[in-house]
Motif scaffolding. Structure first.
Motif, PDB file in Angstrom:
ATOM      1  N   TRP A 112      -4.002   2.145  -6.107  1.00 26.28           N
ATOM      2  CA  TRP A 112      -2.549   2.103  -6.075  1.00 26.28           C
ATOM      3  C   TRP A 112      -2.042   1.084  -7.077  1.00 26.28           C
ATOM      4  O   TRP A 112      -2.779   0.233  -7.571  1.00 26.28           O
ATOM      5  N   THR A 113      -0.749   1.205  -7.396  1.00 24.10           N
ATOM      6  CA  THR A 113      -0.150   0.377  -8.438  1.00 24.10           C
ATOM      7  C   THR A 113       0.525  -0.840  -7.826  1.00 24.10           C
ATOM      8  O   THR A 113       1.402  -0.708  -6.962  1.00 24.10           O
ATOM      9  N   GLU A 114       0.137  -2.013  -8.340  1.00 21.93           N
ATOM     10  CA  GLU A 114       0.754  -3.253  -7.862  1.00 21.93           C
ATOM     11  C   GLU A 114       1.971  -3.632  -8.684  1.00 21.93           C
ATOM     12  O   GLU A 114       3.010  -4.021  -8.141  1.00 21.93           O
ATOM     13  N   GLU A 115       1.879  -3.529 -10.009  1.00 26.67           N
ATOM     14  CA  GLU A 115       2.995  -3.933 -10.873  1.00 26.67           C
ATOM     15  C   GLU A 115       2.900  -3.199 -12.199  1.00 26.67           C
ATOM     16  O   GLU A 115       1.815  -2.935 -12.706  1.00 26.67           O
ATOM     17  N   PHE A 116       4.072  -2.879 -12.767  1.00 26.29           N
ATOM     18  CA  PHE A 116       4.138  -2.164 -14.037  1.00 26.29           C
ATOM     19  C   PHE A 116       4.199  -3.157 -15.201  1.00 26.29           C
ATOM     20  O   PHE A 116       4.898  -4.170 -15.135  1.00 26.29           O
TER      21      PHE A 116
ATOM     22  N   ALA B 146       2.647   8.006  -3.000  1.00 24.01           N
ATOM     23  CA  ALA B 146       2.254   9.205  -2.262  1.00 24.01           C
ATOM     24  C   ALA B 146       0.779   9.513  -2.396  1.00 24.01           C
ATOM     25  O   ALA B 146       0.210  10.201  -1.545  1.00 24.01           O
ATOM     26  N   PHE B 147       0.129   9.022  -3.464  1.00 25.40           N
ATOM     27  CA  PHE B 147      -1.241   9.424  -3.759  1.00 25.40           C
ATOM     28  C   PHE B 147      -2.249   8.302  -3.602  1.00 25.40           C
ATOM     29  O   PHE B 147      -3.373   8.399  -4.087  1.00 25.40           O
ATOM     30  N   ALA B 148      -1.876   7.204  -2.931  1.00 31.85           N
ATOM     31  CA  ALA B 148      -2.763   6.041  -2.836  1.00 31.85           C
ATOM     32  C   ALA B 148      -4.096   6.391  -2.186  1.00 31.85           C
ATOM     33  O   ALA B 148      -5.168   6.007  -2.681  1.00 31.85           O
ATOM     34  N   GLU B 149      -4.068   7.134  -1.097  1.00 30.73           N
ATOM     35  CA  GLU B 149      -5.315   7.496  -0.425  1.00 30.73           C
ATOM     36  C   GLU B 149      -6.100   8.518  -1.243  1.00 30.73           C
ATOM     37  O   GLU B 149      -7.325   8.418  -1.387  1.00 30.73           O
TER      38      GLU B 149
ATOM     39  N   VAL C  36      -3.648  -1.957 -11.471  1.00 32.03           N
ATOM     40  CA  VAL C  36      -4.148  -0.964 -10.528  1.00 32.03           C
ATOM     41  C   VAL C  36      -5.064  -1.655  -9.524  1.00 32.03           C
ATOM     42  O   VAL C  36      -6.039  -2.317  -9.909  1.00 32.03           O
ATOM     43  N   ARG C  37      -4.747  -1.511  -8.258  1.00 26.78           N
ATOM     44  CA  ARG C  37      -5.585  -2.050  -7.182  1.00 26.78           C
ATOM     45  C   ARG C  37      -6.495  -0.942  -6.676  1.00 26.78           C
ATOM     46  O   ARG C  37      -6.021   0.087  -6.179  1.00 26.78           O
ATOM     47  N   VAL C  38      -7.793  -1.113  -6.795  1.00 25.56           N
ATOM     48  CA  VAL C  38      -8.771  -0.101  -6.394  1.00 25.56           C
ATOM     49  C   VAL C  38      -9.174  -0.328  -4.946  1.00 25.56           C
ATOM     50  O   VAL C  38      -9.455  -1.453  -4.529  1.00 25.56           O
ATOM     51  N   THR C  39      -9.201   0.758  -4.189  1.00 26.89           N
ATOM     52  CA  THR C  39      -9.687   0.705  -2.800  1.00 26.89           C
ATOM     53  C   THR C  39     -11.038   1.415  -2.707  1.00 26.89           C
ATOM     54  O   THR C  39     -12.067   0.781  -2.551  1.00 26.89           O
ATOM     55  N   THR C  40     -11.033   2.740  -2.858  1.00 25.10           N
ATOM     56  CA  THR C  40     -12.300   3.487  -2.770  1.00 25.10           C
ATOM     57  C   THR C  40     -12.712   4.094  -4.097  1.00 25.10           C
ATOM     58  O   THR C  40     -13.800   4.677  -4.199  1.00 25.10           O
TER      59      THR C  40
END
Length: 675
Positions: free
Chosen positions: A524-528, A516-519, A552-556
């Motif tokens: 966002w989370t790829e794997e735990f 819900a909070f990726a933007e 954690v995959r970083v976008t911005t």
């Protein structure tokens, strides 16, 4: 930030000042003791007394036969001595005759076993038989005392759901099906919400659905969450039934005592709060916790959140030891005054104790009281008089509101959902992560409000969102809008992963990142990669983490720190993202206390929130009205501390110009003029 308006004015329970009260159980004592008790209550400065909380067997000894002579007498005696009454409806525990004649009212556990009478709350919340008898009693009591001048407050039942919140009997099953049908309308919609295509669980008719009783494997998570929702609502509907009866007979405010603690989670009090005229809470220091004094302030702040920031009532607490913890620790000298001051500092305008006189018999005979077994020549009695005097000194505080610019987003539904089955780690618990966030703010000397998901956040500069596993689209958008408008937020791991039906948030087309909070977070989370029970991980800034790591995959976002060892060296451990006019921080592990406090201090500075840090063991809280600010400094440490200010120190009456010294273990409250 109003979420509800009280159903009626609440001023009737209070006549100015901080209320001092207690529970009294006169049925435990011969009438020859009552006059002495009331005389000592007057000496102690008792303002209000809760009676008839467990009175059912005394006032209705046989079905339909009532004996009010003793209750009439004690109410009259209290009234003659200027002590007001918090009158219980008497329905909290049924008498033996009711469960003997109607064993079908008894609660059934998930494994199908019945819980028998002999304790308290031995009744099923869905039982129509129990409701019939309980509501009849409530009606008789309300009609008899509805206009009595001694009654300042009505007390519906007692600690609803403390022991019997979840019942799995056939009657509960029928009520659960009705609740589900009202929620989902069609069986097809329920199947979609619960994901029943998994494990061949698809239902074809409502009659096939049972409560989530003990199974040979894992229960459907949506099924379990809805049962917890239903159970909270079922008890709330029972409360509403009693409420309607009392309101029809009396204009006096009505309440019931909540249980905001670290271990009772069965009621969604955000749903309950609009139904009470006065928010009231029971709280006892829990010495099973690592930092019990911090949990006292946590509970008080959360209770104030339920009250929308208005003054509230501490309905029950203890002078010293309780009787239900594995080790019932007595309070050391001065601790009672500090815990009382902490509740008042955080919004309580009334402090009441269980109970007046310590019992000689029964399950709670070793529970402390205002008047202990040792009598008036005792340390507890002297501390009782000291608390009474302190509350009188704090009278000017009454009616003021607590000042807070930071908030924690708290959700009972998320608590239930986080601790459901088959998650990546059994060590991820909701309340410990909420406490961890709270401790970091407390270390910074920052007072915290608690708010539900979807609340109006415009009055806050920083909002913490700990382990909010599930959230609706609307509430997630409200948080994003807050940050876009200039707010600051810190979100911790295992948040925003699911919607309110526990459906994981993922775009099957892979066009948008999951969560819900990726933007908002720009990550966002790829794997735990959860850690073992005793596992730790070191971060690149020297911090340590426990319980949890993830890719954690970083976008911005900008990476603040990385994992330096473990399974994910070089992966982001904390990130920061500019979003609109605000900023969002994400924390992908459970930081150690010092590191969390340091990260929180930076977030507070960036958000423009100034704390009053005097050490981890010193509370600094302020309450304000139109003319004055009251600064509470509660020193739990073994060293003297000081703070600056100008005004009158209420506990000593001294005029202060510049510096206030607070001895080890002491409380000081400075009254400052705002104008």
């Amino acid at each position: 930030m109003k979420r509800h308006e009280p159903a009626r004015a609440t001023q009737g329970w209070q006549r100015g000042g901080i209320l001092f009260g207690c529970d009294y159980n006169p049925e435990q004592w011969p009438e020859s003791v009552w006059n002495d008790d009331v005389a000592l209550m007057v000496q102690a400065g008792i303002d209000i007394v809760a009676i008839n909380i467990f009175g059912w067997a005394s006032i209705e000894p046989r079905p339909g036969e009532y004996d009010f002579d003793s209750l009439d007498a004690i109410i009259a005696l209290l009234h003659e001595n200027g002590i007001r009454v918090n009158l219980g409806t008497g329905t909290s525990s049924p008498p033996p005759w009711l469960s003997t004649q109607h064993p079908e009212i008894l609660p059934v556990m998930a494994d199908g076993t019945t819980r028998w009478p002999g304790g308290r709350q031995a009744w099923c919340p869905s039982s129509p038989v129990f409701r019939e008898h309980a509501l009849r009693l409530a009606s008789v009591v309300a009609e008899r005392y509805g206009d009595h001048p001694a009654v300042a407050l009505w007390h519906v039942s007692n600690e609803l759901g403390c022991h019997n919140a979840l019942c799995y009997c056939d009657v509960s099953a029928t009520s659960f099906r009705r609740w589900l049908e009202a929620r989902y309308a069609t069986i097809e919609r329920l199947n979609d919400a619960w994901g029943t295509s998994f494990w061949s669980q698809r239902y074809s008719r409502w009659s096939e659905i049972l409560p989530p009783r003990t199974t040979v494997s894992t229960v459907n998570p949506g099924h379990r969450l809805d049962f917890e929702r239903f159970s909270s609502e079922e008890l709330l509907s029972y409360y509403r039934d009693e409420l309607a009866i009392v309101r029809a007979a009396s204009s006096v405010p009505v309440t019931t005592n909540f249980m905001i603690t670290a271990h009772i989670r069965t009621q969604d009090y955000w749903r309950w709060a609009p139904e009470v005229d006065l928010i009231a809470n029971d709280h006892y220091v829990d010495y099973r916790l690592e930092h019990p004094e911090a949990e006292v302030s946590f509970s008080a702040d959360l209770t104030r959140g339920l009250a929308d920031g208005n003054p509230w009532l501490l309905m029950e607490t203890s002078t010293s030891a309780v009787s239900w913890q594995p080790y019932n620790i007595a309070k050391v000298p001065g601790e009672l005054a500090r815990t009382v001051a902490s509740h008042v500092a955080r919004g309580a305008d009334g402090i009441c104790f269980f109970q007046w006189r310590a019992s000689r018999q029964g399950a709670e005979k070793f529970h402390s009281a205002l008047l202990p077994h040792a009598g008036t020549d005792s340390g507890i009695w002297r501390e009782t008089l000291g608390v009474s005097a302190m509350l009188d000194q704090l009278a000017p505080v009454s009616g003021s509101r607590v000042d807070a610019r930071a908030a924690i987003m708290f959700s009972w539904e998320a608590w239930w959902a986080v601790e459901n089955d088959t998650h990546p780690s059994q060590d991820v618990k909701y309340m410990p992560e909420a406490h961890r966030a709270y401790a970091a703010l407390r270390t910074a000397g920052v007072t915290v409000d608690f708010v539900p998901p979807g609340a109006n956040l415009s009055g806050y500069s920083l909002v913490i969102v700990p382990t909010l596993y599930c959230i609706t689209d609307v509430d997630a958008q409200a948080l994003s809008d807050y940050v876009a408008g200039g707010g600051h937020v810190m979100v911790t791991f295992f948040s925003g992963l699911a919607d309110d039906e526990l459906r994981l948030r993922m775009d099957v087309t892979q066009a948008t990142p999951p969560g819900a909070f990726a933007e908002l977070l720009g990550a966002w989370t790829e794997e735990f990669f959860p850690l073992n029970a005793d596992g730790t991980v070191v971060l690149s800034d020297g911090s340590t983490g426990t319980i949890w790591t993830e890719i954690v995959r970083v976008t911005t976002a900008t990476v603040m720190t990385e994992f330096a060892d473990g399974q994910l060296p070089g992966q982001p451990a904390a990130t920061s993202n500019v979003f609109g006019e605000g900023r969002a921080i994400y924390v992908a592990t459970a930081l150690d206390d010092d590191s969390y406090a340091e990260l929180m201090a930076g977030a507070l500075t960036e958000a423009g929130v100034v704390g009053h840090a005097l050490g981890r063991d010193v509370e600094v809280v302020s309450r304000s009205n139109d003319t004055d600010r009251f600064v509470f400094v509660i020193n739990h440490s073994d060293r003297e501390v000081s703070f600056t200010g100008t005004g009158t120190e209420l506990t000593t009456g001294e005029r202060v110009e510049g510096t206030v010294f607070v001895p080890a273990g002491a409380v000081r409250v400075l009254r400052e003029s705002i104008h």
